[in-house]
Design a protein around this motif. Structure first.
Motif, PDB file in Angstrom:
ATOM      1  N   CYS A  86       0.831  -1.208   0.000  1.00 44.75           N
ATOM      2  CA  CYS A  86       0.000   0.000   0.000  1.00 44.75           C
ATOM      3  C   CYS A  86       0.863   1.255   0.000  1.00 44.75           C
ATOM      4  O   CYS A  86       0.559   2.224  -0.709  1.00 44.75           O
ATOM      5  N   LEU A  87       1.943   1.249   0.763  1.00 46.77           N
ATOM      6  CA  LEU A  87       2.843   2.402   0.780  1.00 46.77           C
ATOM      7  C   LEU A  87       3.537   2.595  -0.563  1.00 46.77           C
ATOM      8  O   LEU A  87       3.701   3.720  -1.042  1.00 46.77           O
ATOM      9  N   VAL A  88       3.943   1.488  -1.184  1.00 42.49           N
ATOM     10  CA  VAL A  88       4.566   1.574  -2.512  1.00 42.49           C
ATOM     11  C   VAL A  88       3.564   2.087  -3.533  1.00 42.49           C
ATOM     12  O   VAL A  88       3.889   2.933  -4.374  1.00 42.49           O
ATOM     13  N   LEU A 148       1.107   4.047  -3.002  1.00 42.82           N
ATOM     14  CA  LEU A 148       0.897   5.468  -2.765  1.00 42.82           C
ATOM     15  C   LEU A 148       2.111   6.297  -3.178  1.00 42.82           C
ATOM     16  O   LEU A 148       1.966   7.405  -3.696  1.00 42.82           O
ATOM     17  N   SER A 149       3.295   5.778  -2.989  1.00 43.93           N
ATOM     18  CA  SER A 149       4.505   6.575  -3.196  1.00 43.93           C
ATOM     19  C   SER A 149       4.867   6.782  -4.665  1.00 43.93           C
ATOM     20  O   SER A 149       5.320   7.866  -5.036  1.00 43.93           O
ATOM     21  N   PHE A 150       4.680   5.783  -5.522  1.00 41.95           N
ATOM     22  CA  PHE A 150       5.137   5.932  -6.904  1.00 41.95           C
ATOM     23  C   PHE A 150       4.487   7.092  -7.654  1.00 41.95           C
ATOM     24  O   PHE A 150       5.194   7.906  -8.247  1.00 41.95           O
ATOM     25  N   LEU A 169       3.115   9.751  -6.409  1.00 42.66           N
ATOM     26  CA  LEU A 169       3.495  11.002  -5.770  1.00 42.66           C
ATOM     27  C   LEU A 169       4.955  11.352  -6.045  1.00 42.66           C
ATOM     28  O   LEU A 169       5.295  12.524  -6.159  1.00 42.66           O
ATOM     29  N   ILE A 170       5.801  10.343  -6.148  1.00 46.92           N
ATOM     30  CA  ILE A 170       7.204  10.600  -6.488  1.00 46.92           C
ATOM     31  C   ILE A 170       7.311  11.189  -7.884  1.00 46.92           C
ATOM     32  O   ILE A 170       8.135  12.070  -8.148  1.00 46.92           O
ATOM     33  N   THR A 210       5.170  14.986  -7.804  1.00 45.95           N
ATOM     34  CA  THR A 210       5.664  16.075  -6.957  1.00 45.95           C
ATOM     35  C   THR A 210       6.699  16.942  -7.668  1.00 45.95           C
ATOM     36  O   THR A 210       6.567  18.181  -7.659  1.00 45.95           O
TER      37      THR A 210
END
Length: 129
Positions: free
Chosen positions: A48-50, A52-54, A56-57, A60
């Protein structure tokens, strides 16, 4: 009438099938060490964190670049800031739905077995039928 009774006799005289049992229906060893109750939620949380992060990375830096006065789009008087804000909102919304589904599927299943042995759970499911 004889035709009907003779066809019923033929149907009832079918040869018996050969059946052989290869084991029991019950599992003999239902005990586990409970490690999957820790590993499965941890793996789901990391996924779930991965997830969400891709996005946004990627979005941003594009968003911060669109805020720069010297960016090509701003010099051409066509600011793209609204595109990046809209994409972040849409992607975070979609990711929130996916993460909520994954947590509902995997975390509740792991929590259901937390204080029960598999035998007790099997007994409860049998009683509910």
């Amino acid at each position: 009438m004889d035709d009907i009774t003779s066809s019923q006799n033929v149907a009832s005289e079918k040869p018996a099938e050969h059946r052989q049992a290869y084991g029991t229906a019950k599992t003999e060893n239902l005990r586990d060490n409970g490690l999957w109750r820790i590993i499965l939620p941890a793996f789901v949380l990391i996924c779930c964190l991965v997830l969400l992060s891709f996005p946004l990375i990627i979005l941003t830096p594009l968003f911060f670049n669109s805020l720069d006065v010297n960016a090509a789009a701003n010099l051409a008087n066509t600011p793209l800031t609204w595109i990046w804000i809209t994409m972040v909102i849409i992607e975070v919304g979609i990711i929130a739905i996916v993460v909520r589904g994954l947590i509902k599927i995997f975390m509740t299943t792991a929590g259901m077995y937390q204080h029960q042995s598999p035998q007790n759970f099997a007994d409860q499911s049998k009683d509910s039928l």
